[in-house]
Design a protein around this motif. Structure first.
Motif, short mmCIF file in Angstrom:
data_model
loop_
_atom_site.label_atom_id
_atom_site.label_comp_id
_atom_site.label_asym_id
_atom_site.label_seq_id
_atom_site.Cartn_x
_atom_site.Cartn_y
_atom_site.Cartn_z
N ALA A 31 1.01 -1.19 0.05
CA ALA A 31 -0.01 -0.11 -0.05
C ALA A 31 0.94 1.27 -0.04
CB ALA A 31 -0.97 0.13 1.28
N ALA A 32 2.04 1.28 0.69
CA ALA A 32 2.89 2.52 0.82
C ALA A 32 3.30 2.89 -0.59
CB ALA A 32 3.98 2.23 1.64
N VAL A 33 3.93 1.67 -1.33
CA VAL A 33 4.30 1.90 -2.71
C VAL A 33 3.11 2.53 -3.59
CG1 VAL A 33 5.37 0.70 -4.65
CG2 VAL A 33 6.12 0.23 -2.42
N ILE A 34 2.11 2.04 -3.54
CA ILE A 34 1.05 2.46 -4.37
C ILE A 34 0.62 3.79 -3.95
CG2 ILE A 34 -1.28 1.96 -5.02
CD1 ILE A 34 -0.95 -1.03 -4.38
N ALA A 35 0.81 4.03 -2.71
CA ALA A 35 0.39 5.57 -2.27
C ALA A 35 1.27 6.24 -2.70
CB ALA A 35 0.46 5.51 -0.70
N GLY A 36 2.59 6.01 -2.67
CA GLY A 36 3.71 7.11 -3.09
C GLY A 36 3.53 7.40 -4.65
N HIS A 37 3.20 6.41 -5.52
CA HIS A 37 3.09 6.39 -6.97
C HIS A 37 1.90 7.54 -7.27
CE1 HIS A 37 6.29 4.36 -8.52
NE2 HIS A 37 5.97 3.15 -7.77
N PHE A 38 0.80 7.26 -6.32
CA PHE A 38 -0.26 8.06 -6.65
C PHE A 38 0.02 9.67 -6.20
CE2 PHE A 38 -3.70 4.58 -6.79
CZ PHE A 38 -3.90 4.73 -8.15
N ARG A 39 0.61 9.61 -5.06
CA ARG A 39 0.97 10.92 -4.55
C ARG A 39 2.02 11.72 -5.71
NH1 ARG A 39 5.04 10.29 -0.33
NH2 ARG A 39 6.31 9.84 -2.31
N ASP A 40 2.90 10.97 -6.21
CA ASP A 40 3.72 11.51 -7.20
C ASP A 40 3.15 11.79 -8.42
OD1 ASP A 40 5.87 11.49 -5.47
OD2 ASP A 40 6.73 9.69 -6.18
N ALA A 41 1.81 11.05 -8.66
CA ALA A 41 1.12 11.32 -10.01
C ALA A 41 0.33 12.62 -9.73
CB ALA A 41 0.44 10.12 -10.34
N GLY A 42 0.24 12.94 -8.34
CA GLY A 42 -0.70 14.25 -8.26
C GLY A 42 -1.89 13.79 -8.29
N GLN A 43 -2.38 12.49 -7.86
CA GLN A 43 -3.50 11.98 -7.51
C GLN A 43 -4.14 11.82 -6.33
OE1 GLN A 43 -3.11 8.64 -10.41
NE2 GLN A 43 -4.29 9.63 -11.74
N SER A 44 -5.78 12.18 -5.76
CA SER A 44 -6.02 12.26 -4.69
C SER A 44 -6.08 10.40 -4.13
CB SER A 44 -7.73 12.69 -4.66
OG SER A 44 -8.29 12.14 -5.49
N GLU A 45 -6.04 9.66 -5.02
CA GLU A 45 -6.08 8.07 -4.38
C GLU A 45 -5.18 8.04 -3.43
OE1 GLU A 45 -6.13 8.92 -7.74
OE2 GLU A 45 -7.61 7.88 -8.83
N ALA A 46 -4.02 8.76 -3.28
CA ALA A 46 -2.88 8.70 -2.69
C ALA A 46 -3.69 8.55 -1.25
CB ALA A 46 -1.71 9.84 -2.76
#
Length: 195
Positions: A31-46
């Protein structure tokens, strides 16, 4: 690799992080890896994924990482995940002896989940923290209110045991006796239904 990454436009980097997040989701990645990618993509799913990562770290006993992920989740994760984040804060506060904060955060989790969800494991966990923090604060009146709430709800026997322990802790032996009678009746009802 770093030079190639830096050569991408910000839109290409965001798209690459989004693709990486979806790739990890399909493989049930961390989950932390997925969150980091969504954050770096600028997406609220993070936020949702950081909340999941916080819950996973908390369950693993890594409180420092759990708090980091809970902070990253913020308040944008939605009610269900906000409840998980509040449970993380509540559990850690209870562990650290900050009983007022533990109770406050656990109550927030119960509210986010809806106080009628008595079979949801997260609601049960939050309620257990509320009971434990209340007992450790020595709040006999609030324990009595919680006992009334449990009596109206169909909750697990575990919560009755937690309540009984806290009633014993505060020396409310009459309430403990009532709790034990209620728990015994629950066991008898369960035995009767099993037949």
């Amino acid at each position: 690799r770093d030079a190639a990454y830096r050569s991408l436009t910000s839109a290409d980097r965001a798209a690459a992080h989004h693709l990486a997040a979806t790739w990890w989701i399909a493989r049930e990645g961390p989950a932390a890896v997925i969150a980091g990618h969504f954050r770096d993509a600028g997406q609220s799913e993070a936020s949702v994924w950081f909340a999941r990562a916080a819950a996973h770290a908390y369950a693993a006993g890594d409180f420092t990482v759990a708090l980091e992920h809970a902070r990253d989740a913020g308040t944008a994760a939605g009610a269900t995940w906000a409840a998980d984040v509040a449970c993380v804060h509540a559990g850690i506060a209870l562990w650290r002896g900050d009983f007022s904060r533990a109770r406050e955060q656990a109550e927030l989790a119960r509210e986010a989940l809806g106080n009628s969800l008595t079979t949801d494991p997260r609601w049960l966990h939050a309620t257990s923290i509320v009971i434990q923090a209340t007992g450790r604060l020595g709040d006999v009146a609030a324990l009595a209110t919680l006992a009334q709430e449990l009596a109206r709800a169909d909750v697990s026997l575990d919560l009755w045991c937690v309540l009984g322990r806290e009633q014993l802790r505060v020396g409310d032996h009459a309430a403990l006796e009532r709790t034990m009678r209620h728990a015994e009746a629950r066991v008898a009802d369960s035995d009767e239904r099993a037949r």
